[in-house]
Design a protein around this motif. Sequence first.
Motif: not given
Length: 292
Positions: A80-84, A90-91, A105-112, A145-157
Amino acid sequence: MVKSFPGHCAESQHKRPSRQQKPRQFRGAVASSPSLSSSSSSMQLTPQQIDEFRQNGYLIIRGLFTGQSLANVLRWTSDVEAWPETPGKAMKYFETSSQGGARLLQRIENFYPFHDGFRQLCESSEMQGIATQLLGADAVLFKEKINFKLPGGAGFEPHQDAQADWGRYSSFHITAMVSVDPCTLENGCLEMVAGYHDRGLIGDLWKPLDSAQMAGMDFIAVPTAPGDAIFFDSYAPHRSAPNHTSQPRRVLYITYNRRADGDWRQQYYADKRKSFPPDCEREAGKVYEYKV
């Protein structure tokens, strides 16, 4: 950089105030997974596990996915990460890296609806079956959803998932977090607060928890290995730090509610497409407000 508190997300994203202390690391006992199979009867939690969930607001299960089942989760995540970016599918959402300003890429939702493997996973004994036991009633999928938090990705409050106004759909939810990559203190593993889930909505809707609301809370870092899972209550406060490492910190979040409260998944995503569409569906020049 920390993400703004996201609309309808399991993790929130406003700018994080600096911490006086690092979070304590989880040292308690954890559940290990029973033998996995396609039969929901093989995934029975013990009374002690259910009691732990009710007392703390979350339950850690080490090694819920191993061997081929874990290999499948890793492969499907790469799928799903590779999907266009495709409108109506998917969102995919993106962020700006703190390490050079690249688009991440921050996250992907609605892949079900679009991936057979993940659809089977969401309905499996390891996920829906355990959620049913913890809910005490038949569970139905609410969101994924999938949260990716790639290198340099932000945290969550710090936040409760219920602050995203999930109550407009049903009153209570359970989310299963599954580690795809190792989640460490350095790359921003999940941090949980035990025993505050039974106090109802502590924070305001659409805002992260503030210092007054967090008075007395003890955030405990819970590092996880690939295949480990954390099931948590929609009122359990949690947060995570940015990823300052060179490796991704991908995690899967699958959320359920009681089937008796209604099947809200399609309505939830229809509402989200209107209020906060994925990047490829946005109108040029229009400002989209990213809420919980």
